[in-house]
Design an enzyme around this catalytic site. Structure first.
Site, PDB file in Angstrom:
ATOM      1  N   PRO A 167      35.052  53.243  46.248  1.00  0.00           N
ATOM      2  CA  PRO A 167      34.637  53.855  47.258  1.00  0.00           C
ATOM      3  C   PRO A 167      35.500  54.822  48.117  1.00  0.00           C
ATOM      4  CG  PRO A 167      35.022  51.508  48.123  1.00  0.00           C
ATOM      5  CD  PRO A 167      35.817  51.756  46.505  1.00  0.00           C
TER       6      PRO A 167
ATOM      7  N   GLY B  20      31.412  48.480  46.062  1.00  0.00           N
ATOM      8  CA  GLY B  20      30.395  49.418  46.563  1.00  0.00           C
ATOM      9  C   GLY B  20      29.199  48.840  46.895  1.00  0.00           C
TER      10      GLY B  20
ATOM     11  N   GLU C  77      32.725  43.792  43.942  1.00  0.00           N
ATOM     12  CA  GLU C  77      32.595  43.397  45.409  1.00  0.00           C
ATOM     13  C   GLU C  77      31.626  44.339  46.292  1.00  0.00           C
ATOM     14  OE1 GLU C  77      34.911  44.417  48.853  1.00  0.00           O
ATOM     15  OE2 GLU C  77      35.652  42.164  48.982  1.00  0.00           O
TER      16      GLU C  77
END
Length: 482
Positions: free
Chosen positions: A145, A224, A246
């Site tokens: 991200p 993300g 995650e």
């Protein structure tokens, strides 16, 4: 500056050009080549050739050397990279330097673990011998991200390389220049074999979708949103990939009537406004005991009001910009919704005016009683925090666990036994006591519920990229003894 793809040891300038901009000013910083599915498959094939065609997976000392070399190069480029993070991501300079120092520490941590991957042996029956061998899972795709583009890369890349995996990286299109510089540091490492690390930029979802569905990819490591994580799980199902996710968070901070309010306010102001609230472990719900609710609300509103929002490069700024103007507009809508559904204790706005080119929103606080509200249930990803009341421990736990997320939480109390009771009862991967947002390489992080699968950081982060193979032999006993 131009960000390119890196495949099989070569820089490639393919695909249409996109602009990388400074979210604090709207200025164009450079450009990047946007990739496509064909480049993703090319990178995955290169990584697979490197996995089976080199000794990388069987060479822990080489892997450790490569990671130490990478850490040294990141350290040499620390100031340049920190400046680039400020410019392209919008966070404060102190936050950018902290990201770099944490990233360097993480790479060195996994460099050390690369030479300490141990299995076990056993003799289940007389004359039999079992070896439980730990070996690399294969080719890993790492989808990164934009909110911490170096840290959230190396916390997956470090253990993947330490384990012996080869990799394909898909960076965020909002931070391609930072990623380019990190890749330059990495591919300059003499110990890194050709094809072990590959990277493909993109501006949409074609590259990510291709990696998720590719038969050449064995492991997906994604950080993300929960919605994207669900799509990745579905896309990976036909090829039965291992998936580490995650995802989103809605971290509650539970403040009891015996808490040190000055300390709690300081901790929670910092954790709610770090990276402009654009971090999944940010404190986003303040659950406060009835007895101290008025005093806490007054103090936290004053602390939030005092936070100076401005460009990350300014020494006066205490909170930087959002990632773009679209997210600024989204947060303005949420602030209005908070005023409709609850009581606005502090209404944030762009201190430079909404028509300015910089993407800013100052911190906001709102009181709300309806736990079922989307404002409580959904990740808002910005400096917008709810204040919610509770009467006793049971209600505090119920409210802390009332969302589908379970990434992080904190408990603020002087009562150690209460702190331990609450930390055990709250369904979250990390629970901080009398502090918030402490992250480091040695301590695992990950989530319950819709906050994800698996763990990153620590030894368990390495295990995400390892398989256990059972090798069995019946060699008998000396002299044929029974």
């Amino acid at each position: 500056m131009l960000a390119r793809h890196y495949i099989d040891g070569e820089w490639l300038s393919e695909g249409p050009l996109g602009d990388s901009t400074d979210p604090a000013s709207g200025a164009v910083l450079g450009q990047y080549h946007a990739g496509n599915a064909a480049l993703a498959h090319q990178a995955a094939a290169a990584a697979r050739r490197a996995f089976f065609g080199t000794t990388w997976a069987q060479a822990p000392r080489q892997r450790a050397d490569a990671l130490f070399q990478f850490a040294d190069r990141l350290e040499a480029a620390l100031e340049e990279l920190a400046e680039l993070i400020v410019a392209e991501n919008g966070k404060l300079r102190a936050e950018a330097r902290g990201e770099m120092m944490g990233s360097i520490s993480e790479v060195r941590y996994y460099a050390g673990l690369a030479r300490a991957i141990l299995g076990r042996t056993l003799e289940a029956t007389p004359g039999s011998f079992s070896i439980m061998h730990r070996e690399a899972a294969g080719v890993a795709a790492i989808i990164v991200p934009w909110n911490a583009p170096v840290t959230l890369l190396v916390r997956s890349l470090g253990p993947a390389l330490a384990a012996g995996c080869t990799c394909v990286i898909k960076p965020a299109h909002q931070t391609p220049l930072i990623h380019q510089k990190v890749m330059e540091c990495l591919v300059d490492c003499p110990a890194l074999a050709k094809g072990v690390v590959n990277s493909v930029n993109e501006s949409g979802s074609d590259v990510g979708e291709a990696l998720v569905s590719s038969p050449d990819i064995d492991v997906i490591s994604f950080t993300g949103s929960s919605a994207t994580g669900q799509r990745i799980m579905a896309g990976a199902a036909p090829t039965l990939k291992r998936v580490g996710l995650e995802l989103g968070g809605k971290a509650p901070a539970v403040v009891f009537d015996d808490a040190d309010l000055d300390r709690a306010v300081k901790e929670l102001t910092a954790s709610a406004t770090m990276m402009a609230g654009q971090i999944c472990v940010a404190a986003t719900r303040f659950l406060v005991h009835d007895a101290v609710l008025p005093a806490f609300s007054e103090r936290i509103a004053a602390a939030f009001r005092a936070v100076k929002t401005g460009p990350g490069a300014s020494a006066e700024s205490q909170m930087g910009s959002l990632i773009d103007k679209a997210n600024e507009a989204r947060l303005h809508r949420l602030i209005e919704q908070a005023g409709d559904e609850g009581e606005l204790l502090l209404k944030g706005d762009n201190p430079f005016g909404r028509t300015s080119k910089g993407a800013f929103v100052s911190p906001s606080l709102f009181r709300i009683e309806d736990t079922s509200s989307a404002l409580v249930q959904e990740e808002l990803f910005g400096p917008l925090v709810s204040v919610e009341r509770f009467a006793d421990e049971a209600e505090a736990v119920a409210k802390a666990n009332a969302t589908p997320y379970g990434l992080a939480a904190s408990v603020h109390t002087r009562d150690l036994e209460r702190a331990m009771r609450l930390s055990r009862a709250i369904r979250a991967g990390t629970v901080w006591l009398n502090c918030h947002s402490r992250l480091f390489p040695e301590g695992e992080t990950g989530g319950f519920g819709q906050s994800g699968l698996g763990r990153l950081h620590g030894v368990e982060g390495l295990n995400e990229f390892l398989e256990t193979k059972h090798i069995y032999m019946e060699q008998g006993l000396p002299g044929g003894a029974a």
